[in-house]
Scaffold this motif. Structure first.
Motif, PDB file in Angstrom:
ATOM      1  N   UNK A 199       0.940  -1.312   0.024  1.00 33.22           N
ATOM      2  CA  UNK A 199      -0.086  -0.020   0.030  1.00 33.22           C
ATOM      3  C   UNK A 199       0.759   1.178   0.036  1.00 33.22           C
ATOM      4  N   UNK A 200       0.505   2.322  -0.704  1.00 36.89           N
ATOM      5  CA  UNK A 200       1.095   3.578  -0.737  1.00 36.89           C
ATOM      6  C   UNK A 200       0.120   4.577   0.109  1.00 36.89           C
ATOM      7  N   UNK A 201       0.682   5.511   0.811  1.00 39.77           N
ATOM      8  CA  UNK A 201      -0.122   6.424   1.545  1.00 39.77           C
ATOM      9  C   UNK A 201       0.637   7.929   0.828  1.00 39.77           C
ATOM     10  N   UNK A 202      -0.182   8.590   0.157  1.00 42.77           N
ATOM     11  CA  UNK A 202       0.290   9.655  -0.447  1.00 42.77           C
ATOM     12  C   UNK A 202      -0.740  11.085  -0.215  1.00 42.77           C
ATOM     13  N   UNK A 203      -0.570  11.999  -0.750  1.00 47.08           N
ATOM     14  CA  UNK A 203      -1.280  13.086  -0.986  1.00 47.08           C
ATOM     15  C   UNK A 203      -1.436  13.728  -2.232  1.00 47.08           C
ATOM     16  N   UNK A 204      -2.393  14.389  -2.763  1.00 51.30           N
ATOM     17  CA  UNK A 204      -2.681  15.096  -3.874  1.00 51.30           C
ATOM     18  C   UNK A 204      -1.369  15.972  -4.214  1.00 51.30           C
ATOM     19  N   UNK A 205      -0.952  16.583  -3.371  1.00 50.67           N
ATOM     20  CA  UNK A 205       0.162  17.447  -3.348  1.00 50.67           C
ATOM     21  C   UNK A 205       0.616  18.126  -2.005  1.00 50.67           C
ATOM     22  N   UNK A 206       1.595  18.978  -2.283  1.00 44.74           N
ATOM     23  CA  UNK A 206       2.255  19.664  -0.625  1.00 44.74           C
ATOM     24  C   UNK A 206       2.747  21.000  -1.183  1.00 44.74           C
ATOM     25  N   UNK A 207       2.555  21.868  -0.511  1.00 45.84           N
ATOM     26  CA  UNK A 207       3.191  23.181  -0.590  1.00 45.84           C
ATOM     27  C   UNK A 207       4.435  23.384  -0.017  1.00 45.84           C
ATOM     28  N   UNK A 208       5.261  23.735  -0.961  1.00 42.07           N
ATOM     29  CA  UNK A 208       6.525  23.876  -0.718  1.00 42.07           C
ATOM     30  C   UNK A 208       7.367  24.959  -1.907  1.00 42.07           C
ATOM     31  N   UNK A 209       7.982  26.036  -1.197  1.00 41.60           N
ATOM     32  CA  UNK A 209       8.568  26.969  -2.059  1.00 41.60           C
ATOM     33  C   UNK A 209       7.614  27.834  -2.854  1.00 41.60           C
TER      34      UNK A 209
END
Length: 654
Positions: A188-198
């Motif tokens: 299984x992979x746990x992820x997010x649609x995206x992340x805020x960086x820079x």
């Protein structure tokens, strides 16, 4: 190593602990520390066994402290059973359930506070979501997340049910992610649609899709947290939203007791060949090391707000974000973004607004923030700070002094910590209430850690300031157990050099007349100039001591006469010279290094750039620098670079 590595760095400034700090410290008397170390030396297993009984809540008490029967495959507390998540959360509920566990600051300024009771609910619910997805004890779960509380929640949820997590830094490429998923055999992979960086929303789910499209047949499900509203494609039957799955499961999950040697996590680190190796850590021994170093090195108190700036994709974010602070019942800060958004005061604004008292970051971040001047941190109230720390690489003395005077206002001890992914926690570090500090030195070994410096034959080096191999002579609870799926590589990499007698750290070091350790760089980064072996860190420190230099990185370059020449990359305080060349300044810097160290250490070539090539964690990609210096084509994976445009400057194309 035909001869010892030569040390040329001279640093004789000494900073005793402030009396008011020592008066309230966990260990405030050097005699007490010496007695603790002597007790550990006299009865190594008894020392660690006593701490394990005192500091950890056991489901089944252990009777065996250390099993050395298959050395170097050491086992600790082998017949004991525990649950790491219980030790980090449940046992605190009665006494501090309403205490903040996590103070979260998003890069865009959004904030959340999770109490220990909140964390218990969120971790339990996600643990049930994992179980509903078919995950059982021993299964591997890959976590590929931005630096948000849900990353820690996912790690703790795995620990709660005995699943083995492998966190992959969100800046790694799809190909790197694929390699780690396949090596771990994750379900299984746990992820997010995206992340805020820079200042940007970086897509993560898209990278997962690309990785899975190229292989990874073991993956059965992908759980996606909605962080940035990027609306990624969701594959029917495989992908599910975090919030939708958690809405269907109970909010209570009883922790599963596992053996002390049950793997808690795998964390992949690059080997000398570039092929990642899955460092495997245990549950009981690792947790004990995390707890004790929180107490010894960070002098943790109930009133503290602790902030380690590391991402959970690195071991620092495991030991001193996901596990150590929570196991000690601390309040900690988690920050999503970079230190320069919206401006270079972001770290100091967070310290002021969130009341941070212990601040732990990397020398690369300190040097980068130094470039912006003293006036930026001067705008903020940093008076709650009482302890500072550094991690990731040796800190050069001038950066140490800036940290001490500008950030700490000369009242905060600095804990310069040496350790590795493989060691699990701090190994060489000051106990701040009783150890006088020297800028650039990680001081001495912690209680129960048997460190030494040896020569090519494994003989201890007793001459002050003579460099050699840094080794650990006795096993310790937080040590790696093996390389996942490759016991032979584990033995060969860490024990083979000295026939299983010592753990080989891979770093060169020296010990001064006072017994303080100074890390001189990786063994494979040692420069061999005309038969003289020089540590790269010392040349870099000399360059950064020049008032015009903000950062420096030094590598070797093949030289037909000297064997190896010294190639330096320099970031200036101020603008980069046109074309990356400044003949006058280069001459000045070469003479400066000659005066600081000696003529043998003069850089043969200096190239100026706006920045150094770093990963998003702040690690300098030295292999890339070596390729550029040698005029070779760049074959390394550069997808993890924070600043890919810097390559043209490094190669002299801009």
């Amino acid at each position: 190593m035909s001869e010892n590595i030569q040390s040329t760095l001279v640093e004789d400034r000494l900073f005793p602990p402030p009396a008011e700090f020592s008066a309230e410290a966990y260990i405030g008397d050097r005699k007490v520390l010496a007695e603790l170390c002597a007790r550990a030396d006299a009865d190594h297993t008894g020392f660690w066994g006593g701490l394990a009984k005192r500091e950890i809540s056991w489901d089944k008490p252990f009777s065996v402290v250390l099993d050395e029967s298959r050395a170097p495959f050491f086992k600790w507390f082998t017949d004991g059973e525990l649950n790491v998540s219980y030790n980090c959360i449940d046992r605190h509920l009665a006494s501090r359930g309403t205490r903040p566990a996590i103070l979260f600051e998003g890069e865009k300024g959004d904030r959340r506070t999770l109490t220990y009771r909140d964390l218990h609910t969120e971790v339990s619910r996600f643990a049930n979501a994992l179980k509903a997805s078919g995950i059982v004890s021993g299964d591997r779960v890959v976590i590929y997340m931005p630096m948000i509380p849900e990353a820690v929640i996912a790690m703790q949820a795995c620990a709660r049910i005995g699943a083995i997590h492998s966190v992959v830094f969100g800046g790694f490429s799809a190909e790197s992610l694929k390699d780690r998923i396949e090596d771990a055999g994750a379900k299984l992979v746990v992820t997010a649609d995206g992340g805020n960086r820079g200042g940007k929303a970086l897509p993560l789910k898209a990278a997962v899709d690309k990785a899975l499209a190229g292989g990874c047949p073991s993956i059965q499900r992908v759980i996606v947290y909605n962080r940035c509203d990027l609306q990624p494609a969701m594959k029917e039957g495989r992908d599910v939203w975090w919030h939708e799955l958690c809405a269907t499961v109970p909010a209570l999950c009883e922790p599963v007791a596992v053996g002390a040697e049950h793997p808690l996590f795998l964390l992949y680190t690059s080997g000398s060949t570039g092929k990642p190796k899955g460092v495997q850590h245990s549950s009981g021994g690792y947790l004990l090391h995390a707890i004790m170093t929180m107490r010894w090195v960070f002098d943790l108190r109930d009133s503290d707000v602790f902030w380690c700036t590391a991402d959970v994709g690195w071991v620092t974010g495991h030991t001193y974000v996901a596990y150590g602070p929570l196991a000690c019942g601390a309040t900690q800060v988690i920050y999503e973004g970079v230190p320069t958004v919206p401006d270079a005061g972001r770290f100091w604004a967070n310290v002021q607004q969130l009341g941070v008292s212990i601040f732990y970051t990397a020398p690369t971040a300190i040097r980068a923030l130094m470039k912006f001047g003293d006036e930026i941190p001067a705008r903020y109230d940093l008076s709650r700070l009482r302890l500072l720390g550094t991690v990731g690489e040796p800190i050069n003395p001038e950066a140490w002094m800036w940290y001490h005077t500008v950030i700490g206002k000369e009242r905060c001890p600095i804990v310069d910590t040496w350790w590795q992914t493989e060691t699990g926690g701090h190994m060489l570090a000051p106990v701040p209430g009783c150890i006088p500090l020297k800028p650039g030195s990680c001081t001495t070994a912690l209680p129960g850690i048997s460190a030494d410096i040896v020569d090519e034959e494994g003989t201890p080096i007793t001459t002050p300031d003579a460099g050699g191999y840094l080794v650990i002579k006795k096993p310790w609870p937080g040590m790696l157990r093996t390389i996942w799926g490759d016991d032979d590589r584990y033995v060969r990499t860490y024990w083979g050099k000295f026939n299983n007698r010592y753990y080989l750290a891979g770093d060169s070091a020296r010990r001064d007349k006072d017994g303080y350790y100074w890390i001189m760089g990786r063994i494979d980064d040692v420069l061999n100039v005309s038969g003289h072996r020089l540590g790269t860190m010392e040349v870099e420190s000399a360059l950064v001591a020049h008032p015009r230099v903000a950062e420096a990185a030094v590598v070797g370059r093949p030289d037909p006469i000297k064997g190896e020449g010294i190639f330096a990359y320099v970031v200036l305080r101020g603008e980069r010279p046109a074309g990356g060349v400044d003949v006058v300044l280069t001459k000045e810097l070469r003479e400066w290094v000659s005066e600081q160290i000696g003529p043998i250490a003069k850089p043969d070539d200096i190239r100026y750039a706006d920045n150094l090539p770093k990963t998003r964690s702040g690690k300098i990609m030295r292999r890339l620098l070596r390729s550029v210096a040698a005029g070779q084509d760049i074959t390394q994976d550069t997808s993890t670079l924070e600043n890919p445009a810097i390559l043209a400057q490094l190669k002299g194309e801009v």
